[in-house]
Design a protein around this motif. Structure first.
Motif, PDB file in Angstrom:
ATOM      1  N   THR A 159       0.876  -1.239   0.162  1.00 43.35           N
ATOM      2  CA  THR A 159      -0.057  -0.065   0.113  1.00 43.35           C
ATOM      3  C   THR A 159       0.976   1.181   0.175  1.00 43.35           C
ATOM      4  OG1 THR A 159      -0.003  -0.095   2.462  1.00 43.35           O
ATOM      5  CG2 THR A 159      -1.978  -1.066   1.074  1.00 43.35           C
ATOM      6  N   ASP A 216       0.950   3.551   1.967  1.00 41.32           N
ATOM      7  CA  ASP A 216       1.413   4.235   3.249  1.00 41.32           C
ATOM      8  C   ASP A 216       2.120   3.196   4.028  1.00 41.32           C
ATOM      9  OD1 ASP A 216      -0.621   2.163   3.590  1.00 41.32           O
ATOM     10  OD2 ASP A 216      -2.036   3.293   4.778  1.00 41.32           O
ATOM     11  N   VAL A 227      -4.905  -3.710   7.036  1.00 42.39           N
ATOM     12  CA  VAL A 227      -5.272  -3.528   5.416  1.00 42.39           C
ATOM     13  C   VAL A 227      -6.937  -3.610   5.416  1.00 42.39           C
ATOM     14  CG1 VAL A 227      -5.056  -3.938   3.190  1.00 42.39           C
ATOM     15  CG2 VAL A 227      -2.935  -4.273   4.903  1.00 42.39           C
ATOM     16  N   LEU A 228      -7.386  -2.506   4.671  1.00 39.72           N
ATOM     17  CA  LEU A 228      -8.856  -2.793   4.462  1.00 39.72           C
ATOM     18  C   LEU A 228      -9.275  -3.593   3.368  1.00 39.72           C
ATOM     19  CD1 LEU A 228      -9.944   0.624   5.690  1.00 39.72           C
ATOM     20  CD2 LEU A 228      -9.851  -1.210   6.824  1.00 39.72           C
ATOM     21  N   SER A 235     -16.973   6.889   0.601  1.00 39.44           N
ATOM     22  CA  SER A 235     -15.530   6.969   1.019  1.00 39.44           C
ATOM     23  C   SER A 235     -14.897   7.464   2.057  1.00 39.44           C
ATOM     24  CB  SER A 235     -14.984   7.291  -0.472  1.00 39.44           C
ATOM     25  OG  SER A 235     -15.279   8.723  -0.546  1.00 39.44           O
ATOM     26  N   VAL A 264     -15.086   5.262   5.036  1.00 41.17           N
ATOM     27  CA  VAL A 264     -13.971   4.178   4.743  1.00 41.17           C
ATOM     28  C   VAL A 264     -12.676   4.978   5.139  1.00 41.17           C
ATOM     29  CG1 VAL A 264     -12.634   2.881   3.254  1.00 41.17           C
ATOM     30  CG2 VAL A 264     -15.046   2.866   2.885  1.00 41.17           C
ATOM     31  N   GLU A 265     -12.461   5.907   4.781  1.00 45.67           N
ATOM     32  CA  GLU A 265     -11.094   6.562   5.049  1.00 45.67           C
ATOM     33  C   GLU A 265     -11.048   6.862   6.551  1.00 45.67           C
ATOM     34  OE1 GLU A 265      -7.199   8.405   4.836  1.00 45.67           O
ATOM     35  OE2 GLU A 265      -8.299   7.221   3.642  1.00 45.67           O
ATOM     36  N   ARG A 277     -10.077   3.818   8.009  1.00 46.27           N
ATOM     37  CA  ARG A 277      -8.652   3.387   7.903  1.00 46.27           C
ATOM     38  C   ARG A 277      -7.783   4.052   9.068  1.00 46.27           C
ATOM     39  NH1 ARG A 277      -4.152   4.901   5.347  1.00 46.27           N
ATOM     40  NH2 ARG A 277      -4.907   7.041   4.968  1.00 46.27           N
ATOM     41  N   LEU A 309      -8.134   2.581  12.390  1.00 43.37           N
ATOM     42  CA  LEU A 309      -7.735   1.376  12.701  1.00 43.37           C
ATOM     43  C   LEU A 309      -6.059   1.727  12.857  1.00 43.37           C
ATOM     44  CD1 LEU A 309      -9.659  -0.998  10.183  1.00 43.37           C
ATOM     45  CD2 LEU A 309      -9.769  -0.758  12.870  1.00 43.37           C
ATOM     46  N   LEU A 310      -5.357   2.636  11.781  1.00 46.01           N
ATOM     47  CA  LEU A 310      -3.939   2.716  11.866  1.00 46.01           C
ATOM     48  C   LEU A 310      -3.505   3.054  13.091  1.00 46.01           C
ATOM     49  CD1 LEU A 310      -3.535   4.184   8.071  1.00 46.01           C
ATOM     50  CD2 LEU A 310      -2.511   1.826   9.353  1.00 46.01           C
ATOM     51  N   HIS A 342     -13.371  -8.029   6.082  1.00 48.03           N
ATOM     52  CA  HIS A 342     -13.593  -6.564   5.811  1.00 48.03           C
ATOM     53  C   HIS A 342     -12.116  -5.913   6.256  1.00 48.03           C
ATOM     54  CE1 HIS A 342     -17.843  -7.328   6.987  1.00 48.03           C
ATOM     55  NE2 HIS A 342     -17.891  -7.007   5.630  1.00 48.03           N
ATOM     56  N   VAL A 343     -11.287  -6.585   7.106  1.00 53.20           N
ATOM     57  CA  VAL A 343     -10.113  -6.000   7.459  1.00 53.20           C
ATOM     58  C   VAL A 343      -9.016  -7.285   7.871  1.00 53.20           C
ATOM     59  CG1 VAL A 343     -10.773  -5.940  10.198  1.00 53.20           C
ATOM     60  CG2 VAL A 343      -8.948  -4.307   9.258  1.00 53.20           C
TER      61      VAL A 343
END
Length: 964
Positions: free
Chosen positions: A862, A864, A890-891, A903, A906-907, A910, A913-914, A950-951
């Motif tokens: 990815t 990032d 990772v999603l 979106s 979703v961001e 992300r 979770l990070l 999903h993840v």
């Protein structure tokens, strides 16, 4: 050399005596010879003087110079050289040879007239075997006040009486008034004047300088003299037989010190002089009248107070020296005063078993229950010191020894073999050694050395380092491996480690679990056995072997299990097994390594609430008797197979990372083969990196047999038939050898030979048309191991995978990552070839087993991705770069549709979770059976996320799922 003219000799012969202490000549009272030696009368051709010396010592007489007529200086060479030189016949004439016995009783003219009052008994020749022909002239001058042997032989021959000995030297080392010519002179300063006086009398045969041993004061470095002093004695000779019997009741390590050195010392025990002329010391409790006729020995303070009428509060001599006792014979006989002497300090040391509890005045019952003592230990030099005085006093008082068991230590010397000396500083500072390596390492080094077997040890600093390297580091590494993997359970969100009880662990199906339990039981049993026998020196080698097995067999072979690669339950079983092995080892070794084991124990006990607060509060482990000798034997056999296979690999430069196709184990015993190809098979395959292990019980299939006679055994027994029998043994056929192995005996020329008499050697029989580089073997005379060294494509691919994994593990260390640190690993082919990717994908299962995750192509990373470190490598002509990156969630691609196409949501997920810890996320997913609900994102509704759909918690998991 000094001459002593024999009175009444027809040849006016003079006995020649040799001395290294001229200052003793004024006190000469006798000459001593050996009655068994042959003596010679020789005449000096230059002046007609006749001398008598031992025949074997004629070479000691001074040699005359031929040209100048001057005497040659005495040789400084060895006595052996002088003896070999023999008699100088040009200087001397041999008159006669006479037996030493014929000299006994002859009177001679004394050197000085200081002791003429003793001429009726003194100044004659006596005999004793202490006179030898390996030095001097075979004639010894005797001054009974200045030598033990001199005093003994003169007393025995009636030259002197025990009470009438006159000592010509005072306490300060100066001659007394009686020695008028040298009175007031220090004996060593008077040496030259005494020699000159002897020369003036015409009695000096020769003089010179020789090197010889001489006693010096170890404090001041000044020379000492032997001098008779009055003493109080204990009559040890009366109880000599009792001493020998009491010695038989004791147990010594090593036993030869008891049976030889100490026994011999007791056998020759002499009366013990227990008084010393010093100020400081325990006063001798003896009061004596002025005329010496009345003596009182005090056996208690109460008796002293009763007889003296004085209250006694202090027993130091300056408090008791002035106390007097009225004579029991009446006032006219005056009072009794204490003798000036104090006790020999060894008398106090020998009294230790009674004195320390004030027996018999107190603690009588305590003493009687605990005497003799169970155990004492001291140095080899104490066979004539403390061990001796303990034995003498206890035998005299109680008729039994003072101790039951004794460990006799040798002496610790400097590295050059010399005695350690503060003045010479020829040894490292003990505190420096302790600060650098630890007290336990120093202690274990000494315990494992010859010094605990009554032998000398040359202390070497590197030896202490060797103990750290060979014992403590492997021991600590096993402990650290346990701690790291116990912590990993918490990091991965699993239940915190708590050791399973040992009763449940015995039900484990893993063979190495049973083995290490049995090996630990063997260790405890061995330590018990050796400590009961007081053999300290056997424990450390056994401990080293056990720790080597623990780290290089149990931990090494169970890495997958301990790291959780075979499931959480199996991981906890293996960790618990390792935990109990370490705790038991620490408790068993706590007396030997008290500090190291305490540190380990204080951390280990955190996993068990029932543990004692200190390892030194724990009971010593007891043996349960639950050893499995079959399992221990099986693992020993496995290691034999592995060692032989390693030898083959090393011979052909085949690294362990290179997989091989097949290993064949050849042995006629089916039990042996079952051990290797049964539960231990997977360990052999993994450790030696072979695809299959094939058993073979037909020794003739891969080997030829050859018989050789055991010469060391048969030589003594067969004698002249050895050659003929040897030829017959060497001619044995394969069938005869096999039959012999089965029956255990065979006869040649009337001699029955057994398995101990004949060595059967197995030699590898390589298949036809196969070279050594393709198939090779190694054996130890019992088992044969064969390796197929030929490579195919699948083996090459497996080898590449191992090389890549090895590079990754090294890169982890370079990055200073902990084993519990979670990472993603990416790779990128430099030569744009798909070969590396294909190989790594085909070996994915092996990679996941070792690393715990799949390798991810850099192209699948990815945007990032956070790279921690990277490194370029080439393996089998394939160039690539390895990237170690931070492990991040990772999603999945379909999460957008699951989040209603939003979106931004979703961001936000992300980013959320990070920001979370991977281990905490993993724990939450496990608690929620693979699901979590995210409610904390402001402006968006709660959403359920499913792990693996999903993840994903790592790029490796995501990549593996997409490939599947």
């Amino acid at each position: 050399m000094v001459s002593f003219p024999v009175i009444g000799d027809a040849d006016n012969a003079a006995l020649v005596a040799w001395t290294t202490t001229p200052w003793t000549l004024p006190s000469n009272l006798a000459l001593c010879v050996n009655a068994n030696l042959v003596y010679a009368k020789v005449k000096d051709r230059s002046n007609g003087t006749v001398y008598i010396v031992a025949e074997s010592r004629l070479g000691q007489l001074p040699v005359k110079a031929k040209a100048s007529g001057k005497k040659q200086a005495p040789s400084k060479g060895s006595n052996a050289e002088a003896v070999q030189g023999g008699l100088d016949t040009e200087s001397y004439e041999l008159l006669a040879k006479i037996p030493g016995s014929s000299l006994v009783g002859l009177k001679y003219t004394p050197l000085f007239d200081f002791f003429l009052e003793l001429q009726d008994t003194a100044f004659r020749v006596i005999a004793d075997n202490y006179v030898t022909d390996d030095s001097g002239t075979g004639v010894v001058h005797c001054a009974p006040a200045f030598g033990e042997d001199d005093h003994r032989v003169c007393l025995s021959a009636g030259i002197i009486e025990a009470s009438g000995l006159v000592v010509a030297v005072d306490d300060d080392g100066h001659f007394i008034e009686k020695i008028s010519q040298f009175k007031g002179r220090h004996v060593k300063e008077a040496d030259k004047d005494i020699i000159n006086a002897v020369k003036d009398k015409g009695r000096l045969v020769s003089k010179g300088s020789i090197e010889h041993s001489y006693p010096y004061c170890w404090r001041s470095g000044t020379p000492l003299i032997y001098r008779a002093v009055p003493s109080w004695f204990i009559k040890v000779e009366k109880i000599r037989d009792q001493l020998l019997e009491c010695n038989k009741e004791t147990y010594w390590v090593p036993d030869y010190v008891k049976e030889k050195r100490f026994h011999n010392w007791l056998e020759g025990a002499r009366d013990w002089a227990v008084s010393r002329s010093r100020f400081w010391g325990t006063p001798l409790p003896v009061w004596i009248s002025q005329d010496g006729e009345e003596i009182v020995v005090m056996d208690s303070i109460e008796k002293l107070e009763r007889l003296s009428g004085v209250k006694v509060n202090d027993l130091h001599r300056h408090h008791v020296d002035d106390i007097t006792i009225p004579s029991s014979r009446g006032p006219e006989f005056g009072v009794l005063k204490r003798v000036e002497d104090v006790f020999d300090c060894w008398f106090e040391s020998g009294s230790m078993p009674y004195a320390y509890i004030h027996y018999p005045f107190e603690n009588r019952e305590l003493f009687e229950k605990n005497f003799p003592g169970n155990f004492v230990a001291e140095g080899l030099d104490q066979t004539r010191g403390w061990f001796y005085t303990l034995m003498v006093l206890s035998t005299a008082l109680f008729g039994k020894p003072a101790f039951k068991n004794l460990i006799c230590n040798g002496l610790v010397l400097a590295e050059d073999g010399k005695k350690m000396s503060k003045s010479k500083q020829n040894y490292p500072s003990p505190m420096e050694v302790i600060d650098e390596y630890g007290a336990d390492a120093l202690r274990l080094y000494l315990v494992n050395s010859p010094v605990v077997r009554a032998e000398s040890l040359r202390f070497k600093r590197i030896g202490v380092f060797g103990v750290v390297k060979d014992v403590f580091l492997p021991w600590y590494n096993a402990y650290r491996f346990l701690v790291q993997n116990a912590k990993r359970l918490e990091v991965e969100g699993l239940t915190a480690f708590s050791p399973i009880d040992q009763a449940s662990l015995r039900k484990s199906s893993n063979v190495l679990d049973h083995w290490i339990h049995s090996a630990t039981e063997s260790l405890v049993s061995f330590v018990h056995q050796e400590m009961d026998a007081y053999r300290l020196y056997t424990v450390v080698p056994y401990l080293v072997k056990y720790i080597d097995n623990l780290t290089n067999i149990y931990v090494r072979f169970n890495r997958k299990r301990l790291k959780g690669r075979t499931g959480e339950e199996d991981c906890k079983i293996s960790l618990s097994t390792l935990y109990h092995a370490l705790v038991t080892t620490c408790v068993a070794m706590a007396p030997f390594t008290p500090f190291f084991t305490e540190v380990l124990y204080q951390n280990l006990r955190k996993a068990s609430s029932k543990s004692e607060q200190s390892i030194h509060f724990c009971s010593f482990p007891s043996t349960t008797g639950e050893r499995d000798e079959r399992v221990e034997r099986s693992v020993t056999r496995m290691m034999t197979i592995i060692d032989l296979a390693r030898n083959i690999r090393e011979r052909h430069s085949k690294a362990l990372k290179t997989p091989l196709k097949e290993m064949v184990v050849v042995h006629p015993d089916s039990e042996f083969l079952e051990d290797i190809t049964g539960k231990l098979k997977e360990y052999v395959m993994e450790e030696m990196n072979v695809k299959t292990v094939t058993p073979c019980n037909d020794p003739m299939k891969y080997a030829s047999l050859r018989a050789e006679p055991n010469f060391s055994v048969l030589g003594k027994r067969l004698g002249k038939d050895m050659g003929k029998v040897s030829n017959e043994v060497k001619k044995m056929t394969q069938e005869q050898i096999l039959a012999f192995e089965q029956s255990g005996e065979i006869s040649f020329l009337g001699h029955c030979l057994t398995l101990d008499d004949i060595k059967v050697v197995r030699q590898f029989k390589r298949p036809v048309d196969v070279s050594e580089k393709e198939i090779d073997a190694a054996g130890d005379g019992d088992v044969l191991v064969i390796l197929d060294l030929r490579a195919d494509q699948s083996l090459i691919e497996a080898g590449v995978a191992r090389e890549v994994v090895n590079r990754i593990q090294k890169l982890r260390k370079t990055a200073q990552l902990e084993p519990t640190d979670l990472i993603d690993v990416y790779y990128e082919s430099v030569d744009n070839s798909n070969t590396l990717e294909e190989i790594l994908q085909s070996q994915d299962q092996y990679i996941r087993d070792v690393l715990g995750n799949s390798l991810v192509p850099k192209a699948a990373a990815t945007s990032d991705m956070v790279v921690i470190c990277e490194e370029s490598h080439t393996v089998h002509d394939m160039s690539f770069v390895i990237y170690i990156a931070r492990c991040m969630p990772v999603l999945a691609a379909d999460l957008l549709s699951y989040a209603s196409g939003n979106s931004d949501h979703v961001e936000a997920l992300r980013v959320y979770l990070l920001s979370r810890s991977i281990s905490r996320l993993k724990n939450e997913f496990q608690t929620g059976n693979g699901k979590i609900t995210v409610r904390c994102i402001e402006g968006y509704p709660p959403i359920d996320l499913q792990l693996g759909k999903h993840v994903f918690l790592s790029a490796g998991d995501f990549y593996q799922a997409n490939r599947s």
